[in-house]
Motif scaffolding. Structure first.
Motif, PDB file in Angstrom:
ATOM      1  N   TYR A  55      23.703 -11.357 -56.670  1.00  0.00           N
ATOM      2  CA  TYR A  55      24.412 -11.895 -55.708  1.00  0.00           C
ATOM      3  C   TYR A  55      24.647 -13.507 -56.068  1.00  0.00           C
ATOM      4  O   TYR A  55      25.419 -14.096 -55.138  1.00  0.00           O
ATOM      5  N   ASP A  56      23.982 -13.862 -56.816  1.00  0.00           N
ATOM      6  CA  ASP A  56      23.867 -15.358 -57.190  1.00  0.00           C
ATOM      7  C   ASP A  56      24.590 -15.903 -58.479  1.00  0.00           C
ATOM      8  O   ASP A  56      24.244 -16.918 -59.132  1.00  0.00           O
ATOM      9  N   ILE A  57      25.647 -15.116 -58.698  1.00  0.00           N
ATOM     10  CA  ILE A  57      26.414 -15.671 -60.035  1.00  0.00           C
ATOM     11  C   ILE A  57      27.889 -16.469 -59.634  1.00  0.00           C
ATOM     12  O   ILE A  57      28.429 -15.749 -58.677  1.00  0.00           O
ATOM     13  N   PRO A  58      27.743 -17.671 -59.852  1.00  0.00           N
ATOM     14  CA  PRO A  58      28.996 -18.578 -59.090  1.00  0.00           C
ATOM     15  C   PRO A  58      30.148 -17.680 -59.415  1.00  0.00           C
ATOM     16  O   PRO A  58      30.490 -17.514 -60.633  1.00  0.00           O
ATOM     17  N   GLY A  59      31.107 -17.566 -58.690  1.00  0.00           N
ATOM     18  CA  GLY A  59      32.301 -17.029 -58.652  1.00  0.00           C
ATOM     19  C   GLY A  59      32.532 -15.618 -58.713  1.00  0.00           C
ATOM     20  O   GLY A  59      33.695 -15.147 -58.454  1.00  0.00           O
ATOM     21  N   ILE A  60      31.310 -14.795 -58.559  1.00  0.00           N
ATOM     22  CA  ILE A  60      31.325 -13.349 -58.690  1.00  0.00           C
ATOM     23  C   ILE A  60      30.300 -13.201 -57.327  1.00  0.00           C
ATOM     24  O   ILE A  60      29.257 -13.096 -57.204  1.00  0.00           O
ATOM     25  N   THR A  69      26.243  -7.814 -68.016  1.00  0.00           N
ATOM     26  CA  THR A  69      26.184  -8.046 -69.417  1.00  0.00           C
ATOM     27  C   THR A  69      27.505  -7.549 -70.009  1.00  0.00           C
ATOM     28  O   THR A  69      28.007  -8.223 -71.163  1.00  0.00           O
ATOM     29  N   ASP A  70      28.017  -6.348 -69.451  1.00  0.00           N
ATOM     30  CA  ASP A  70      29.396  -5.823 -70.034  1.00  0.00           C
ATOM     31  C   ASP A  70      30.362  -6.937 -70.032  1.00  0.00           C
ATOM     32  O   ASP A  70      31.184  -7.306 -71.045  1.00  0.00           O
ATOM     33  N   ALA A  71      30.500  -7.975 -68.853  1.00  0.00           N
ATOM     34  CA  ALA A  71      31.664  -8.787 -68.923  1.00  0.00           C
ATOM     35  C   ALA A  71      31.387  -9.892 -69.808  1.00  0.00           C
ATOM     36  O   ALA A  71      32.337 -10.471 -70.501  1.00  0.00           O
ATOM     37  N   LEU A  72      29.908 -10.260 -70.151  1.00  0.00           N
ATOM     38  CA  LEU A  72      29.912 -11.562 -70.977  1.00  0.00           C
ATOM     39  C   LEU A  72      30.110 -11.079 -72.492  1.00  0.00           C
ATOM     40  O   LEU A  72      30.831 -11.662 -73.164  1.00  0.00           O
ATOM     41  N   MET A  73      29.853  -9.786 -72.553  1.00  0.00           N
ATOM     42  CA  MET A  73      29.921  -9.023 -74.053  1.00  0.00           C
ATOM     43  C   MET A  73      31.767  -9.166 -74.364  1.00  0.00           C
ATOM     44  O   MET A  73      32.023  -9.353 -75.313  1.00  0.00           O
ATOM     45  N   GLU A  74      32.384  -8.822 -72.981  1.00  0.00           N
ATOM     46  CA  GLU A  74      33.797  -8.868 -73.362  1.00  0.00           C
ATOM     47  C   GLU A  74      34.377 -10.270 -73.558  1.00  0.00           C
ATOM     48  O   GLU A  74      35.264 -10.440 -74.212  1.00  0.00           O
ATOM     49  N   GLN A  75      33.701 -11.141 -72.874  1.00  0.00           N
ATOM     50  CA  GLN A  75      34.056 -12.640 -72.868  1.00  0.00           C
ATOM     51  C   GLN A  75      33.877 -13.152 -74.218  1.00  0.00           C
ATOM     52  O   GLN A  75      34.555 -13.861 -74.707  1.00  0.00           O
ATOM     53  N   ILE A  76      32.999 -12.771 -75.059  1.00  0.00           N
ATOM     54  CA  ILE A  76      32.481 -13.351 -76.416  1.00  0.00           C
ATOM     55  C   ILE A  76      33.058 -12.652 -77.551  1.00  0.00           C
ATOM     56  O   ILE A  76      32.973 -13.103 -78.547  1.00  0.00           O
ATOM     57  N   LYS A  77      33.683 -11.545 -77.197  1.00  0.00           N
ATOM     58  CA  LYS A  77      34.118 -10.501 -78.190  1.00  0.00           C
ATOM     59  C   LYS A  77      34.910 -11.400 -79.345  1.00  0.00           C
ATOM     60  O   LYS A  77      34.827 -11.264 -80.493  1.00  0.00           O
TER      61      LYS A  77
END
Length: 94
Positions: A55-60, A69-77
């Motif tokens: 619950y403590d990720i800014p904006g999410i 992890t999946d979202a970060l992997m998509e962002q760095i692809k």
């Protein structure tokens, strides 16, 4: 002893902070390699609590460890980082 890695930036740890560093460095057109002792990407979030809510990720408002992890992997692809899993850094030279 393995062959030396030549890169702009070496990131030790493929957890959320390491993955986000790939994004920021990619915006600066810097090539990255990530080394992690674990056998998968995502660090403690993916290894210890992939389904636990975070619950403590800014904006999410809510995300799971694996979801982050999946979202970060998509962002760095687009930056095509190189991963070295199940490995440990022993020496670093400039």
């Amino acid at each position: 002893m393995s062959e030396a890695i030549k890169t702009d930036v070496l990131i030790i740890g493929a957890g959320p902070c390491g993955l986000f560093a790939v994004f920021e460095l990619g915006l600066l057109d810097m090539k990255t390699h990530l080394v992690d002792i674990l056998d998968k990407i995502g660090g403690q979030c993916a290894e210890l609590y992939p389904e636990k809510p975070i619950y403590d990720i800014p904006g999410i408002p809510f995300v799971t460890g694996q979801g982050l992890t999946d979202a970060l992997m998509e962002q760095i692809k687009p930056f095509n980082p190189t991963f070295h899993l199940n490995e440990m850094v022993e020496t670093i030279e400039k």
